[in-house]
Each structure stands twice: as C-alpha cells, then as structure tokens.
Design a protein around this motif. Structure first.
Motif, PDB file in Angstrom:
ATOM      1  N   UNK A  99       0.839  -1.199   0.000  1.00 23.90           N
ATOM      2  CA  UNK A  99       0.000   0.000   0.000  1.00 23.90           C
ATOM      3  C   UNK A  99       0.875   1.251   0.000  1.00 23.90           C
ATOM      4  N   UNK A 100       0.455   2.312  -0.697  1.00 27.07           N
ATOM      5  CA  UNK A 100       1.194   3.579  -0.618  1.00 27.07           C
ATOM      6  C   UNK A 100       1.119   4.138   0.800  1.00 27.07           C
ATOM      7  N   UNK A 101       2.038   5.027   1.124  1.00 27.00           N
ATOM      8  CA  UNK A 101       2.138   5.537   2.485  1.00 27.00           C
ATOM      9  C   UNK A 101       0.853   6.220   2.950  1.00 27.00           C
ATOM     10  N   UNK A 102       0.205   6.991   2.065  1.00 28.14           N
ATOM     11  CA  UNK A 102      -1.000   7.693   2.493  1.00 28.14           C
ATOM     12  C   UNK A 102      -2.148   6.721   2.764  1.00 28.14           C
ATOM     13  N   UNK A 103      -2.168   5.609   2.015  1.00 27.18           N
ATOM     14  CA  UNK A 103      -3.189   4.591   2.275  1.00 27.18           C
ATOM     15  C   UNK A 103      -2.937   3.899   3.603  1.00 27.18           C
ATOM     16  N   UNK A 104      -1.674   3.600   3.902  1.00 23.13           N
ATOM     17  CA  UNK A 104      -1.320   2.984   5.184  1.00 23.13           C
ATOM     18  C   UNK A 104      -1.717   3.911   6.333  1.00 23.13           C
ATOM     19  N   UNK A 105      -1.433   5.200   6.167  1.00 24.79           N
ATOM     20  CA  UNK A 105      -1.778   6.162   7.207  1.00 24.79           C
ATOM     21  C   UNK A 105      -3.287   6.221   7.409  1.00 24.79           C
ATOM     22  N   UNK A 106      -4.033   6.229   6.305  1.00 28.81           N
ATOM     23  CA  UNK A 106      -5.492   6.317   6.387  1.00 28.81           C
ATOM     24  C   UNK A 106      -6.078   5.123   7.134  1.00 28.81           C
ATOM     25  N   UNK A 107      -5.713   3.896   6.726  1.00 29.15           N
ATOM     26  CA  UNK A 107      -6.316   2.717   7.348  1.00 29.15           C
ATOM     27  C   UNK A 107      -5.819   2.519   8.780  1.00 29.15           C
ATOM     28  N   UNK A 108      -4.576   2.934   9.056  1.00 34.23           N
ATOM     29  CA  UNK A 108      -4.055   2.804  10.420  1.00 34.23           C
ATOM     30  C   UNK A 108      -4.775   3.765  11.357  1.00 34.23           C
ATOM     31  N   UNK A 109      -4.975   4.992  10.893  1.00 38.16           N
ATOM     32  CA  UNK A 109      -5.721   5.951  11.714  1.00 38.16           C
ATOM     33  C   UNK A 109      -7.155   5.486  11.919  1.00 38.16           C
ATOM     34  N   UNK A 110      -7.744   4.905  10.887  1.00 37.11           N
ATOM     35  CA  UNK A 110      -9.116   4.413  11.003  1.00 37.11           C
ATOM     36  C   UNK A 110      -9.229   3.346  12.090  1.00 37.11           C
ATOM     37  N   UNK A 111      -8.235   2.473  12.190  1.00 38.54           N
ATOM     38  CA  UNK A 111      -8.230   1.473  13.260  1.00 38.54           C
ATOM     39  C   UNK A 111      -8.229   2.134  14.627  1.00 38.54           C
ATOM     40  N   UNK A 112      -7.428   3.187  14.776  1.00 35.43           N
ATOM     41  CA  UNK A 112      -7.372   3.897  16.059  1.00 35.43           C
ATOM     42  C   UNK A 112      -8.681   4.644  16.315  1.00 35.43           C
ATOM     43  N   UNK A 113      -9.256   5.249  15.255  1.00 33.88           N
ATOM     44  CA  UNK A 113     -10.557   5.924  15.393  1.00 33.88           C
ATOM     45  C   UNK A 113     -11.596   4.969  15.977  1.00 33.88           C
ATOM     46  N   UNK A 114     -11.669   3.778  15.409  1.00 26.03           N
ATOM     47  CA  UNK A 114     -12.641   2.794  15.867  1.00 26.03           C
ATOM     48  C   UNK A 114     -12.314   2.313  17.278  1.00 26.03           C
ATOM     49  N   UNK A 115     -11.037   2.140  17.575  1.00 28.20           N
ATOM     50  CA  UNK A 115     -10.635   1.683  18.909  1.00 28.20           C
ATOM     51  C   UNK A 115     -11.097   2.674  19.976  1.00 28.20           C
ATOM     52  N   UNK A 116     -10.895   3.964  19.727  1.00 25.24           N
ATOM     53  CA  UNK A 116     -11.307   4.975  20.694  1.00 25.24           C
ATOM     54  C   UNK A 116     -12.831   5.023  20.815  1.00 25.24           C
ATOM     55  N   UNK A 117     -13.539   4.817  19.709  1.00 24.60           N
ATOM     56  CA  UNK A 117     -15.000   4.781  19.740  1.00 24.60           C
ATOM     57  C   UNK A 117     -15.502   3.591  20.549  1.00 24.60           C
ATOM     58  N   UNK A 118     -14.952   2.414  20.293  1.00 23.92           N
ATOM     59  CA  UNK A 118     -15.337   1.205  21.030  1.00 23.92           C
ATOM     60  C   UNK A 118     -15.071   1.376  22.522  1.00 23.92           C
TER      61      UNK A 118
END
Length: 490
Positions: free
Chosen positions: A198-217
């Motif tokens: 994955x390109x770097x910006x895609x890695x950043x996007x999906x990695x941040x999304x995991x953290x977004x969901x973790x904080x929501x949960x």
C-alpha cells in the motif's frame, strides 16, 4: 558485539570462580545462587551475540529502529502504556461536543466514526435514517455515538452545529452523543510499515481508522448490553432494532462473538458490549498491520468463533458514493438489503431432534438458524421425522419451511406434512409431543401456514415435519421460519 574471545573470557571467569569455591567449601552453599546467576547471564550473552547465533544482523537492526521509534514518540508510549491490562478501559480523555451519557444502560449502542471527506458528507443522512427508521419504543432502547475523528477542529465545530440544530430533541433526550478524541492520544501515523504494498498515504489512512474505531469502542463499552458498528454513510431498514432483537433471542444459549447484519465492510456488525475493551485494544495493538475489517476476522477467530454468522435480509445498506479515502468512487451495494425488514421470523429458543441419517456436520440445528446453512440428511423413509421442541409454550402465527437448494434442486422433501403438537414427553429418540394436528402438505418442497393462532386453540409446544413417502433423493431442509404473536423474550 561480543566475539568468541569475549566468550572465552567469560568461561575463564567461571573456571576461576569454581576453583575459588573449591578452596572455600564452607561458603559453597552461600555462593551457589550468585554463581548460578552469573552462569545464566554468561550463557545468555553467548547465545544472543555469537556470530553464528540465532539473531541475525537485519533482525537486530529492525529491533533497534523499532525501539528508537517507540522511545522518540511520547504519544505512542502514552497510548500503549497500559496494554498489559487487556480487559480494562483505555486511558483517553474525550471531548463531549454534543450530549452526555445517561446513567441508565440501554439495550443497544450504535457507533459510527466520521472524518472530513474530500467529496460529499453523509453523516447527517445516516443519523436521520437511524432515528427515522426506529419506532418510539425502539428509540427508548438505543443510544447513537458519533466519533468525529478529525484533527481539523473547525470542521468538527461546524458539523456539530449542524447535528445539534437538526437533532436537538435526540441530543436532549440522551439518544445522541458526539465525541472527539484529541490528536495527542493517537500513536505514530507516519513512517509505518507498508504491508500489502500500500502507498504511504493509504497505510496512514487505514491505520488511523483502526485507532478511530478503537477509541469509539472504548468510549461505548459501558453504555448498553450490545454494540452495533455502522459507517457514516449508511441507510437503515425499518424497525431494524426489533429485527435484530429477534435474531439475538434466537441465538440465546449459543456462543457468538460477532453477528453480521450486512456483508459490507464494517457495517452492521454486532458485539456484546463486554467484549469492546478487548476489541479496542486489539485494534490498537495491530493498528498498522491491516484494515479494520480484516482485523475483525482475526479477533473473532481468536475468541473461538470459527465461522461468519451473517443474517439475511441485511438491515443496513451502504449509500455513500464517494469514499472517505481521497474521495474515490465507491459504488458497493448489499444486494441482500431490504428496506422493510420487520417480517423477519422469530424462531424462539428450542431443541431439535430427527431420526434421519445426518450427512457429515449438516446437523438439525442448521435448518433452524437464520444464517446461510442447512440440514442435510440421507434418503428419508416413510415415518421419518424432524421435530422442533420449544423451551416454553409459544403462540405461533406463521410457519414457512423450504427444502432443497439452487444447486441441489432434487434434494427436496417430495412427500411430507407439517404438524404442530402439545404435551411434551420424553422418548428414547428425544423429546416430542404426544398429540399433533396437521397444518399442511409439502408442495414442490415448500410448505407455508398462516394465521395459525386462528386455527389452533392451544399454545404450541412442538413443530414436526413428517416424511409421508420414502424417497431415494437426499433431503436438504434449507430454512425453518417461525413467527410468534409477541417477541420471544417477553
């Protein structure tokens, strides 16, 4: 690096210590523990640093770089410092942008995370669909939590104003909360591993999304009995909560980690709220490894749910046209979605018995499940049966049974009857009722009986399928659907 000469020096030190201990026999017992400590330490150094050892230079380099990255990031340490307490809450201080939690627990929390999109924004439509498709009684049992996972605070404030203006009544009633996790709680999001090329910006996007969901949960873990994850561009079916409750009740007594009410992404995934702290930490631990929907598959597998448990019709539909990643087009649709899902069967808790020879693991319970699975038995004979015995007296209004599948259209029940009974008794072949009344005959492998409450005067304790003529074909019972006059948990 410790070379072979250093190893020889270490061995020489041990020999001198041993000679000294020989001379000082009276102190040997006292010196045994320190000596063993030195011996173990030396052996560990030998094992770790010999040129022909097990740790390669490349591995050591990666370890050093990882250590430096962790030490140089205070936010990383701050977020992950308490991972050892795997079941506890994550230490995050949330900002309440709208609403506040009520002390009373609800039945269901619906969580969605939203960020600023380059093209289009659907979060207001998603919130509207949740509330519009719920009855007044259903609204009493839900709370919606929106996590604005965006570092642009001006955008957050603007969206909050729109939300509070449009849904003021729900905010005041405690049914709608809008939260924000400050940026300083996020781990490192740049320079992450580029898995899957994955390109770097895609890695950043999906990695941040995991953290977004973790904080929501993490935030939602104590608000209700169950938790439903949606995305911020979703349309709901009418009375989805009632339909979902029917499914949960039908699974009572069976183990599950995740129930799926949509086959798309991270939409319509249901969890027990007491699993949320573990799931949140799991997403944080592996946030840079892979997308969240892939991580969820691993999570439920680690908690011993081997198979996907997905229900039809789907209760949620993806409606966004533009993705939150770079505004790319996203035309994915769930073709199992139905706008009006209120007619989902109840299938109250029951035990199942059959004397038909079962093929492999296609057992009787799979015909009674709402999931895509079925019972499969070898050629049934006249008088063979398939019986459902309810856990308690049940008022049935409608029964629908389908046999065979699209790829095995001959494996239907060619000759059979549908019966209902009362007065449960125990037999060598399991429980069954002592008296039965016939409701209908199978035609082309199907049978349906409606308005049963007007035809049967007693509360039904058993439903029985009886084979009325032997057949050489095998038998697939694809689905058994029952509707009751009231929710089965009442």
């Amino acid at each position: 690096m410790l070379m072979r000469g250093d190893v020889s020096n270490c061995i020489s030190v041990m020999r001198l210590l041993w000679k000294y201990m020989d001379k000082m026999r009276c102190f040997r017992k006292r010196l045994t523990i320190p000596f063993m400590g030195i011996l173990i330490t030396c052996l560990l150094f030998v094992n770790l640093y010999m040129e022909d050892g097990y740790v390669l230079e490349e591995d050591k380099r990666q370890l050093r770089e990882t250590s430096i990255q962790q030490l140089n990031s205070e936010r990383y340490v701050h977020t992950f410092k308490d991972l050892s307490n795997f079941s506890g809450a994550i230490n995050v201080t949330y900002r309440y942008l709208a609403g506040s939690p009520l002390p009373r627990k609800r039945y269901l929390t619906i969580g969605l995370s939203s960020v600023k999109r380059k093209r289009g924004n659907y979060v207001l439509e998603t919130i509207k669909s949740i509330f519009d498709q719920s009855s007044y009684e259903e609204l009493k049992e839900i709370v919606v939590v929106v996590h604005l996972a965006e570092f642009d605070l001006a955008w957050c404030e603007s969206l909050v104003q729109d939300i509070t203006r449009k849904f003021a009544h729900h905010v005041i009633a405690g049914r709608l909360l809008v939260i924000h996790a400050p940026e300083e709680y996020y781990p490192v999001l740049d320079g992450l591993k580029r898995n899957y090329n994955d390109p770097e910006d895609r890695v950043r996007f999906r990695s941040k999304q995991n953290v977004d969901y973790a904080f929501l949960l993490n935030f939602c873990s104590n608000l209700s009995d169950y938790y439903m994850m949606l995305e911020d561009d979703v349309r709901c079916s009418k009375n989805f909560l009632t339909a979902m409750k029917k499914v949960v009740t039908s699974r009572k007594g069976s183990y599950w980690v995740t129930l799926e009410f949509s086959k798309l992404g991270y939409i319509g995934k249901l969890y027990h709220s007491n699993d949320l702290p573990r799931l949140a930490r799991f997403l944080l631990m592996f946030y840079q490894e892979m997308p969240c929907d892939w991580l969820l598959i691993h999570f439920q597998g680690l908690l011993a749910q081997k198979d996907v448990i997905r229900f039809k019709p789907s209760l949620f539909q993806h409606m966004g046209y533009y993705s939150s990643y770079k505004g790319a087009e996203n035309k994915l649709k769930d073709d199992d979605f139905e706008e009006d899902s209120f007619d989902i069967p109840d299938n109250p808790p029951a035990s199942l018995y059959t004397n038909i020879n079962v093929f492999e693991n296609y057992d009787a319970t799979k015909a009674y499940s709402s999931v895509d699975e079925y019972f499969w038995g070898k050629s049934p004979s006249t008088g063979d049966f398939f019986i459902i015995v309810f856990d308690k007296l049940t008022k049935i209004t409608k029964i629908k049974i389908a046999t065979g599948t699209d790829d095995r259209q001959n494996d239907i029940l060619h000759h059979g009857a549908l019966e209902v009974g009362q007065k449960v008794i125990g037999t060598k072949k399991g429980k069954q009722c002592s008296t039965y009344i016939t409701l209908g005959e199978f035609k082309n492998g199907q049978v349906e009986a409606q308005e049963i409450e007007h035809k049967i005067t007693f509360d039904i304790e058993c439903v029985r399928i009886v084979v009325t003529a032997s057949q050489k074909e095998w038998l697939i019972i694809r689905s058994i659907s029952l509707w009751t006059t009231q929710p089965p948990n009442q």
